[in-house]
Write a protein that holds these residues in place. Structure first.
Motif, PDB file in Angstrom:
ATOM      1  N   TRP A  32       0.818  -1.205   0.000  1.00 41.54           N
ATOM      2  CA  TRP A  32       0.000   0.000   0.000  1.00 41.54           C
ATOM      3  C   TRP A  32       0.851   1.255   0.000  1.00 41.54           C
ATOM      4  O   TRP A  32       0.422   2.308  -0.476  1.00 41.54           O
ATOM      5  N   ARG A  33       2.057   1.168   0.524  1.00 39.25           N
ATOM      6  CA  ARG A  33       2.935   2.342   0.551  1.00 39.25           C
ATOM      7  C   ARG A  33       3.342   2.772  -0.853  1.00 39.25           C
ATOM      8  O   ARG A  33       3.669   3.938  -1.071  1.00 39.25           O
ATOM      9  N   GLY A  34       3.316   1.837  -1.776  1.00 41.74           N
ATOM     10  CA  GLY A  34       3.625   2.211  -3.150  1.00 41.74           C
ATOM     11  C   GLY A  34       2.464   2.888  -3.848  1.00 41.74           C
ATOM     12  O   GLY A  34       2.643   3.583  -4.847  1.00 41.74           O
ATOM     13  N   GLU A  35       1.256   2.698  -3.301  1.00 48.53           N
ATOM     14  CA  GLU A  35       0.056   3.270  -3.907  1.00 48.53           C
ATOM     15  C   GLU A  35      -0.338   4.593  -3.257  1.00 48.53           C
ATOM     16  O   GLU A  35      -0.894   5.480  -3.915  1.00 48.53           O
ATOM     17  N   GLU A  61       2.124  16.354  12.618  1.00 40.44           N
ATOM     18  CA  GLU A  61       3.527  15.979  12.824  1.00 40.44           C
ATOM     19  C   GLU A  61       3.642  14.578  13.425  1.00 40.44           C
ATOM     20  O   GLU A  61       4.511  13.789  13.030  1.00 40.44           O
ATOM     21  N   HIS A  62       2.794  14.293  14.395  1.00 45.00           N
ATOM     22  CA  HIS A  62       2.855  12.991  15.061  1.00 45.00           C
ATOM     23  C   HIS A  62       2.548  11.866  14.074  1.00 45.00           C
ATOM     24  O   HIS A  62       3.259  10.843  14.033  1.00 45.00           O
ATOM     25  N   LEU A  63       1.505  12.030  13.274  1.00 43.09           N
ATOM     26  CA  LEU A  63       1.154  10.992  12.311  1.00 43.09           C
ATOM     27  C   LEU A  63       2.211  10.849  11.224  1.00 43.09           C
ATOM     28  O   LEU A  63       2.538   9.726  10.812  1.00 43.09           O
ATOM     29  N   SER A  64       2.743  11.953  10.751  1.00 41.79           N
ATOM     30  CA  SER A  64       3.776  11.887   9.707  1.00 41.79           C
ATOM     31  C   SER A  64       4.978  11.090  10.195  1.00 41.79           C
ATOM     32  O   SER A  64       5.535  10.260   9.465  1.00 41.79           O
ATOM     33  N   LYS A  65       5.376  11.328  11.453  1.00 37.73           N
ATOM     34  CA  LYS A  65       6.522  10.622  12.013  1.00 37.73           C
ATOM     35  C   LYS A  65       6.216   9.138  12.192  1.00 37.73           C
ATOM     36  O   LYS A  65       7.046   8.276  11.888  1.00 37.73           O
ATOM     37  N   ALA A  66       5.020   8.836  12.688  1.00 35.15           N
ATOM     38  CA  ALA A  66       4.653   7.444  12.947  1.00 35.15           C
ATOM     39  C   ALA A  66       4.496   6.641  11.659  1.00 35.15           C
ATOM     40  O   ALA A  66       4.868   5.464  11.607  1.00 35.15           O
ATOM     41  N   LEU A  67       3.946   7.280  10.618  1.00 34.72           N
ATOM     42  CA  LEU A  67       3.685   6.577   9.372  1.00 34.72           C
ATOM     43  C   LEU A  67       4.873   6.600   8.413  1.00 34.72           C
ATOM     44  O   LEU A  67       4.950   5.792   7.491  1.00 34.72           O
ATOM     45  N   GLY A  68       5.769   7.546   8.624  1.00 34.43           N
ATOM     46  CA  GLY A  68       6.902   7.675   7.721  1.00 34.43           C
ATOM     47  C   GLY A  68       6.508   8.206   6.363  1.00 34.43           C
ATOM     48  O   GLY A  68       7.135   7.887   5.343  1.00 34.43           O
ATOM     49  N   MET A  69       5.469   9.035   6.317  1.00 36.87           N
ATOM     50  CA  MET A  69       5.026   9.639   5.053  1.00 36.87           C
ATOM     51  C   MET A  69       4.292  10.934   5.361  1.00 36.87           C
ATOM     52  O   MET A  69       3.863  11.161   6.503  1.00 36.87           O
ATOM     53  N   PRO A  70       4.137  11.796   4.370  1.00 29.77           N
ATOM     54  CA  PRO A  70       3.447  13.074   4.610  1.00 29.77           C
ATOM     55  C   PRO A  70       1.984  12.875   4.993  1.00 29.77           C
ATOM     56  O   PRO A  70       1.323  11.946   4.526  1.00 29.77           O
ATOM     57  N   VAL A  71       1.500  13.748   5.866  1.00 32.18           N
ATOM     58  CA  VAL A  71       0.086  13.795   6.235  1.00 32.18           C
ATOM     59  C   VAL A  71      -0.416  15.189   5.901  1.00 32.18           C
ATOM     60  O   VAL A  71       0.157  16.183   6.341  1.00 32.18           O
ATOM     61  N   ALA A 248     -15.342  11.571  16.920  1.00 33.35           N
ATOM     62  CA  ALA A 248     -14.633  10.345  16.562  1.00 33.35           C
ATOM     63  C   ALA A 248     -13.561  10.620  15.525  1.00 33.35           C
ATOM     64  O   ALA A 248     -13.693  11.517  14.685  1.00 33.35           O
ATOM     65  N   LEU A 249     -12.499   9.838  15.601  1.00 32.50           N
ATOM     66  CA  LEU A 249     -11.580   9.701  14.471  1.00 32.50           C
ATOM     67  C   LEU A 249     -12.172   8.594  13.622  1.00 32.50           C
ATOM     68  O   LEU A 249     -12.337   7.456  14.089  1.00 32.50           O
ATOM     69  N   VAL A 250     -12.538   8.903  12.383  1.00 32.75           N
ATOM     70  CA  VAL A 250     -13.156   7.912  11.496  1.00 32.75           C
ATOM     71  C   VAL A 250     -12.250   7.649  10.312  1.00 32.75           C
ATOM     72  O   VAL A 250     -11.392   8.469   9.962  1.00 32.75           O
ATOM     73  N   ALA A 251     -12.444   6.479   9.688  1.00 32.23           N
ATOM     74  CA  ALA A 251     -11.615   6.072   8.546  1.00 32.23           C
ATOM     75  C   ALA A 251     -12.482   5.574   7.416  1.00 32.23           C
ATOM     76  O   ALA A 251     -13.561   4.995   7.648  1.00 32.23           O
ATOM     77  N   ARG A 252     -12.015   5.785   6.201  1.00 37.02           N
ATOM     78  CA  ARG A 252     -12.604   5.128   5.049  1.00 37.02           C
ATOM     79  C   ARG A 252     -12.200   3.661   5.107  1.00 37.02           C
ATOM     80  O   ARG A 252     -11.024   3.316   5.138  1.00 37.02           O
ATOM     81  N   THR A 253     -13.184   2.756   5.132  1.00 38.10           N
ATOM     82  CA  THR A 253     -12.874   1.343   5.250  1.00 38.10           C
ATOM     83  C   THR A 253     -12.367   0.732   3.953  1.00 38.10           C
ATOM     84  O   THR A 253     -11.925  -0.431   3.942  1.00 38.10           O
ATOM     85  N   ASP A 254     -12.415   1.506   2.846  1.00 36.46           N
ATOM     86  CA  ASP A 254     -11.856   0.996   1.595  1.00 36.46           C
ATOM     87  C   ASP A 254     -10.369   1.317   1.453  1.00 36.46           C
ATOM     88  O   ASP A 254      -9.778   1.087   0.410  1.00 36.46           O
ATOM     89  N   ARG A 255      -9.757   1.858   2.505  1.00 33.54           N
ATOM     90  CA  ARG A 255      -8.317   2.086   2.521  1.00 33.54           C
ATOM     91  C   ARG A 255      -7.628   0.823   3.041  1.00 33.54           C
ATOM     92  O   ARG A 255      -8.253  -0.014   3.705  1.00 33.54           O
ATOM     93  N   PRO A 256      -6.335   0.655   2.784  1.00 38.39           N
ATOM     94  CA  PRO A 256      -5.632  -0.543   3.245  1.00 38.39           C
ATOM     95  C   PRO A 256      -5.760  -0.714   4.760  1.00 38.39           C
ATOM     96  O   PRO A 256      -5.577   0.235   5.520  1.00 38.39           O
ATOM     97  N   GLN A 257      -6.085  -1.938   5.202  1.00 37.55           N
ATOM     98  CA  GLN A 257      -6.261  -2.182   6.627  1.00 37.55           C
ATOM     99  C   GLN A 257      -4.990  -1.887   7.418  1.00 37.55           C
ATOM    100  O   GLN A 257      -5.049  -1.398   8.554  1.00 37.55           O
TER     101      GLN A 257
END
Length: 317
Positions: A32-35, A61-71, A248-257
């Motif tokens: 998924w990181r390639g997509e 900043e926290h999410l960018s650091k944790a995920l290793g990609m831009p947010v 709530a923090l909500v997510a699109r469920t069609d994104r990679p689990q």
């Protein structure tokens, strides 16, 4: 990325169990990181509150650091902008109030799912609606408001419209006929200022950081008072409704689990990984995130359905 991502990964298993999502095993694939080149999150913009401005940057900043990609954060000046951004799939995640999530749920169902909500040290996961008048007002109770004007926040506001109207109906009061005139202010800040300027006899506002018995330490009144724009002693609460399930923090469920799990874990780790920042952005000491699912917001979903039925029956806002 190392420390936060590692901590986030440890938290994921427990959060999945708590949320009732354990049947879906996180993908071990990193394809998924390639997509996905960046993570997009929608939030309600409010530059009147410096704590909210700071909070948005901390989250990014926290999410960018944790995920290793831009947010990238997409800010909307109103509730509907966030609702439409997550419903249409323009963003991957969103911070959204219960009433907004109920709107999203009605539009796209399980394509969007709640992940986390704030929990206070005492275990509370809610806040309140407060009917506020000016301190000099002759109104001392809800009964005194009959025939007087009221300012709501926004049609999609949980505490500023949806929940208090349902609470009034439960008390045998029809909010469409009880008040002399009602209108929308467009936001909590606008509602406070309109009340201060005498545009309404009362306004429905959000109140948190306490209970009706102990008093409240947070909310738009407190925020504007801290900034010197209003004097807290110029206002008085005459009625409350709640507690209401928090945003709530909500997510699109069609994104990679795997992506969903990483974001959930990273956000849950924030108060523990960055405790100083957690309190700096206005979160109460001892508070944290707790996992939730659709069932946590079932009451709000039902109330929204009832409100729509009332409006179709000819009720006015």
């Amino acid at each position: 990325m190392a420390r936060s991502a590692w901590r986030a990964g440890l938290l994921v298993a427990g959060l999945l169990a708590l949320a009732g999502c354990g049947e879906r095993a996180p993908s071990a694939s990193a394809d998924w990181r390639g997509e996905i080149k960046e993570v997009k999150m929608a939030i309600s913009g409010n530059n009147d509150d410096p704590q909210l401005v700071r909070r948005r940057e901390v989250y990014r900043e926290h999410l960018s650091k944790a995920l290793g990609m831009p947010v990238r954060l997409y800010e909307s000046s109103d509730y509907n902008g966030v609702i439409q951004a997550i419903s249409s799939g323009q963003v991957d995640f969103a911070n959204i109030a219960g009433g907004g999530y109920a709107n999203v749920d009605a539009q796209v169902g399980d394509k969007v799912a709640p992940l986390l909500t704030p929990r206070q040290a005492e275990g509370e996961t809610g806040y309140y609606s407060a009917l506020v008048v000016r301190a000099a007002s002759p109104m001392k109770s809800l009964a005194d408001m009959k025939g007087h004007s009221l300012g709501y926040v926004d049609y999609n506001s949980t505490s500023g419209y949806l929940y208090p109207r349902a609470a009034l109906r439960k008390q045998g009061i029809d909010p469409d006929t009880f008040f002399g005139k009602t209108s929308f202010a467009g936001g909590h800040t606008q509602a406070v200022m309109a009340l201060a300027n005498g545009q309404f006899d009362a306004a429905i506002l959000q109140a948190s950081g306490g209970t009706p018995e102990t008093g409240f330490t947070r909310g738009p009144l407190r925020t504007l008072a801290r900034e010197g724009l209003v004097d807290i002693d110029d206002f008085r609460i005459v009625w409350t409704a709640g507690p209401i399930p928090s945003e709530a923090l909500v997510a699109r469920t069609d994104r990679p689990q795997a992506l969903i799990d990483l974001v959930r874990g990273a956000m849950a780790a924030l108060p523990y990984d960055e405790p100083a920042l957690w309190t700096e952005i206005g979160q109460l000491d001892g508070s944290a995130y707790t996992a939730v699912d659709r069932r946590h917001y079932q009451e709000i979903i039902d109330l929204r359905r009832e409100e729509l039925a009332q409006r179709r029956g000819g009720g006015r806002p």
